[in-house]
Write a protein that holds these residues in place. Structure first.
Motif, PDB file in Angstrom:
ATOM      1  N   THR A   1     -30.524 -13.371 -82.597  1.00 39.24           N
ATOM      2  CA  THR A   1     -29.261 -13.324 -83.344  1.00 39.24           C
ATOM      3  C   THR A   1     -28.189 -14.010 -82.493  1.00 39.24           C
ATOM      4  N   THR A   2     -27.187 -14.554 -83.161  1.00 44.05           N
ATOM      5  CA  THR A   2     -26.040 -15.142 -82.460  1.00 44.05           C
ATOM      6  C   THR A   2     -24.785 -14.550 -83.095  1.00 44.05           C
TER       7      THR A   2
ATOM      8  N   THR B   1     -26.732   1.339 -78.151  1.00 43.56           N
ATOM      9  CA  THR B   1     -25.964   2.362 -77.446  1.00 43.56           C
ATOM     10  C   THR B   1     -26.303   3.735 -78.017  1.00 43.56           C
ATOM     11  N   ALA B   2     -26.217   3.860 -79.329  1.00 38.28           N
ATOM     12  CA  ALA B   2     -26.425   5.174 -79.935  1.00 38.28           C
ATOM     13  C   ALA B   2     -27.890   5.384 -80.358  1.00 38.28           C
TER      14      ALA B   2
ATOM     15  N   GLY C   1     -29.305  -2.990 -81.330  1.00 39.98           N
ATOM     16  CA  GLY C   1     -28.656  -1.715 -81.625  1.00 39.98           C
ATOM     17  C   GLY C   1     -28.759  -1.406 -83.111  1.00 39.98           C
TER      18      GLY C   1
ATOM     19  N   LYS D   1     -18.255   0.432 -74.992  1.00 40.81           N
ATOM     20  CA  LYS D   1     -19.688   0.761 -74.975  1.00 40.81           C
ATOM     21  C   LYS D   1     -20.359   0.180 -73.734  1.00 40.81           C
TER      22      LYS D   1
ATOM     23  N   GLY E   1     -26.824  -3.254 -76.434  1.00 42.47           N
ATOM     24  CA  GLY E   1     -27.065  -2.243 -75.408  1.00 42.47           C
ATOM     25  C   GLY E   1     -26.538  -2.643 -74.043  1.00 42.47           C
TER      26      GLY E   1
ATOM     27  N   ARG F   1     -16.974  -2.895 -78.245  1.00 42.09           N
ATOM     28  CA  ARG F   1     -18.004  -3.475 -77.362  1.00 42.09           C
ATOM     29  C   ARG F   1     -17.709  -3.203 -75.878  1.00 42.09           C
TER      30      ARG F   1
ATOM     31  N   ASN G   1     -31.667  -9.161 -80.733  1.00 39.38           N
ATOM     32  CA  ASN G   1     -30.236  -9.307 -80.408  1.00 39.38           C
ATOM     33  C   ASN G   1     -30.097  -9.343 -78.879  1.00 39.38           C
TER      34      ASN G   1
ATOM     35  N   GLY H   1     -26.655  -1.741 -85.429  1.00 33.91           N
ATOM     36  CA  GLY H   1     -26.105  -2.802 -86.278  1.00 33.91           C
ATOM     37  C   GLY H   1     -27.169  -3.846 -86.609  1.00 33.91           C
ATOM     38  N   THR H   2     -27.931  -4.246 -85.610  1.00 33.00           N
ATOM     39  CA  THR H   2     -28.995  -5.235 -85.810  1.00 33.00           C
ATOM     40  C   THR H   2     -30.092  -4.676 -86.710  1.00 33.00           C
TER      41      THR H   2
ATOM     42  N   TYR I   1     -18.557   6.855 -77.527  1.00 32.84           N
ATOM     43  CA  TYR I   1     -18.436   7.481 -78.847  1.00 32.84           C
ATOM     44  C   TYR I   1     -17.874   8.901 -78.714  1.00 32.84           C
TER      45      TYR I   1
HETATM   46  N1  LIG Z   1     -25.932 -13.610 -79.499  1.00 32.62           N
HETATM   47  C1  LIG Z   1     -24.892 -12.862 -79.837  1.00 32.62           C
HETATM   48  N2  LIG Z   1     -23.683 -13.019 -79.245  1.00 32.62           N
HETATM   49  C2  LIG Z   1     -22.637 -12.225 -79.554  1.00 32.62           C
HETATM   50  N3  LIG Z   1     -22.690 -11.234 -80.489  1.00 32.62           N
HETATM   51  C3  LIG Z   1     -23.862 -11.021 -81.116  1.00 32.62           C
HETATM   52  C4  LIG Z   1     -25.014 -11.808 -80.826  1.00 32.62           C
HETATM   53  N4  LIG Z   1     -26.038 -11.372 -81.607  1.00 32.62           N
HETATM   54  C5  LIG Z   1     -25.537 -10.358 -82.352  1.00 32.62           C
HETATM   55  N5  LIG Z   1     -24.236 -10.142 -82.072  1.00 32.62           N
HETATM   56  C6  LIG Z   1     -23.387  -9.097 -82.629  1.00 32.62           C
HETATM   57  O1  LIG Z   1     -23.897  -7.829 -82.211  1.00 32.62           O
HETATM   58  C7  LIG Z   1     -23.483  -6.820 -83.140  1.00 32.62           C
HETATM   59  C8  LIG Z   1     -24.597  -5.845 -83.373  1.00 32.62           C
HETATM   60  O2  LIG Z   1     -24.835  -5.169 -82.179  1.00 32.62           O
HETATM   61  P1  LIG Z   1     -25.868  -3.964 -82.198  1.00 32.62           P
HETATM   62  O3  LIG Z   1     -25.406  -2.901 -83.119  1.00 32.62           O
HETATM   63  O4  LIG Z   1     -27.218  -4.504 -82.408  1.00 32.62           O
HETATM   64  O5  LIG Z   1     -25.811  -3.445 -80.705  1.00 32.62           O
HETATM   65  P2  LIG Z   1     -24.891  -2.364 -79.962  1.00 32.62           P
HETATM   66  O6  LIG Z   1     -23.491  -2.556 -80.428  1.00 32.62           O
HETATM   67  O7  LIG Z   1     -25.181  -2.442 -78.519  1.00 32.62           O
HETATM   68  O8  LIG Z   1     -25.504  -1.006 -80.421  1.00 32.62           O
HETATM   69  P3  LIG Z   1     -24.961   0.248 -81.215  1.00 32.62           P
HETATM   70  O9  LIG Z   1     -24.796  -0.226 -82.644  1.00 32.62           O
HETATM   71  O10 LIG Z   1     -26.049   1.274 -81.057  1.00 32.62           O
HETATM   72  O11 LIG Z   1     -23.689   0.659 -80.575  1.00 32.62           O
HETATM   73  C9  LIG Z   1     -23.107  -7.560 -84.433  1.00 32.62           C
HETATM   74  O12 LIG Z   1     -21.720  -7.435 -84.601  1.00 32.62           O
HETATM   75  C10 LIG Z   1     -23.475  -9.037 -84.150  1.00 32.62           C
HETATM   76  O13 LIG Z   1     -22.577  -9.938 -84.748  1.00 32.62           O
END
Ligand SMILES: Nc1ncnc2c1ncn2[C@@H]1O[C@H](COP(=O)(O)OP(=O)(O)OP(=O)(O)O)[C@@H](O)[C@H]1O
Length: 319
Positions: A40-41, A91-92, A66, A151, A14, A148, A10, A68-69, A159
């Motif tokens: 991922t997109t 993040t977490a 993160g 974070k 982070g 987002r 992803n 979610g991924t 959080y």
């Molecule tokens: N290339 C991209 N552009 C925009 N959004 C993306 C992309 N790839 C993944 N996403 C989105 O990122 C989100 C998942 O984020 P992820 O949980 O991995 O990271 P985070 O939010 O930084 O971490 P955490 O869950 O620990 O807070 C999903 O909603 C997914 O749709």
């Protein structure tokens, strides 16, 4: 080079520099593992990429992002016996903490190189995979407030601040919980069902320990009278989670089972592994040993001895 893996990355997870992070992963893994890398997109998530990798019959799947991924990728890997590698960059990073996997890129990559795997339980909550926990009630507000933007600006603090803000909106709801052998009715502000939980997920820590390969799920009910009680309950949960002891307050209860059917009045939002995904009712079923995960070959056991630092210490080993 005899090993290969699909790496699902992803690029927006982070707060780090994704290009540097990917370079670091490649520099550590590629000397030993041939990587097939997919990003991922916004439209194509980790679940879809991992499903395609399973269909191609890959040797291993590594997800980096993160929680979610990691959760989305894990959903495709469950019950395939394909080993799953975790490189947390979120993040977490609750996934890594709950499954005792290192959360730095270098150590997470070393864990994958070592090649040791362990079968962990997972669960399905209304047909959606849950590796860590399901939060009903209080948690949804916290997750929604830590968006987002927050974070990116604040990291983990997003959080914590969201949780403090949510205490001001504390709602109570009637809940009915049905397990294999009982039906419980009570009033609660938060109900959490955990398969695995980091110490920071305090609302999950009614029992003394949450074991992720015992074939069972742990449910914690938090039912404070008011905001002051909620703060006291949260602090008590924090203390007991850190100490690894069970809670001892009348407004917190817990029980263990394979299956939970939970209904609430009024319906409450449901958070699965950190994402808000609908509302109650839910049915949660444990899938014992459903996921094979790369874990450190040296288990991070709690030490049974600590002598260094004592004054005038001598230690003599007997024959
Ligand atoms: N290339 C991209 N552009 C925009 N959004 C993306 C992309 N790839 C993944 N996403 C989105 O990122 C989100 C998942 O984020 P992820 O949980 O991995 O990271 P985070 O939010 O930084 O971490 P955490 O869950 O620990 O807070 C999903 O909603 C997914 O749709």
């Amino acid at each position: 080079m005899s090993r290969s893996a699909c790496l699902i990355f992803n690029p927006v997870a982070g707060q780090g520099d994704p290009e540097l992070e990917l370079d670091q992963i490649r520099s550590i893994l590629e000397p030993e593992i041939e990587l097939d890398i997919y990003f991922t997109t916004e439209e194509v998530d980790a679940d879809e990429l991992a499903r395609a990798a399973v269909e191609r019959g890959v040797e291993a799947i590594i997800a980096s992002g993160g929680d979610g991924t990691l959760s989305a990728a894990a959903a495709a890997v469950v019950n395939t016996n394909i080993p799953f590698g975790i490189i947390s960059r979120g993040t977490a990073n609750a996934f890594a903490a709950a499954l005792t996997i290192p959360d730095t890129i270098a150590d997470a990559c070393q864990t994958i190189l070592q090649g040791k795997t362990r079968a962990v339980d997972v669960a399905y909550c209304n047909e959606r995979l849950m590796v860590l926990l399901v939060g009903i009630g209080f948690e949804a507000g916290t997750v929604e407030k830590a968006d987002r933007n927050a974070k990116n600006r604040l990291g983990m603090m997003a959080y914590i601040l969201a949780g403090i803000q949510e205490l001001g909106n504390l709602q109570k709801f009637a809940v009915e919980i049905e397990t294999e052998d009982k039906i419980i009715q009570t009033i609660a502000s938060a109900v959490t069902v955990a398969n695995a939980a980091p110490a920071t997920s305090v609302l999950a820590h009614g029992p003394a320990g949450i074991i992720f390969d015992d074939g069972l799920l742990d449910l914690t009910i938090v039912a404070p009278e008011n905001k002051t009680g909620a703060i006291a309950a949260t602090f008590h949960l924090f203390q007991t989670a850190t100490a690894g002891t069970p809670v001892e307050r009348d407004d917190i209860g817990y029980l263990r089972a394979k299956t939970f059917k939970i209904t609430t009045e009024p319906p409450q939002k449901v958070v699965i592994d950190g994402e808000v995904v609908g509302t109650t009712p839910v049915e949660i079923n444990c899938i014992p040993e459903g996921l094979r995960v790369f874990v450190p070959s040296v288990a991070e056991d709690i030490p049974t001895e600590k002598l260094e630092g004592l004054p005038n210490l001598t230690v003599e080993m007997k024959d």
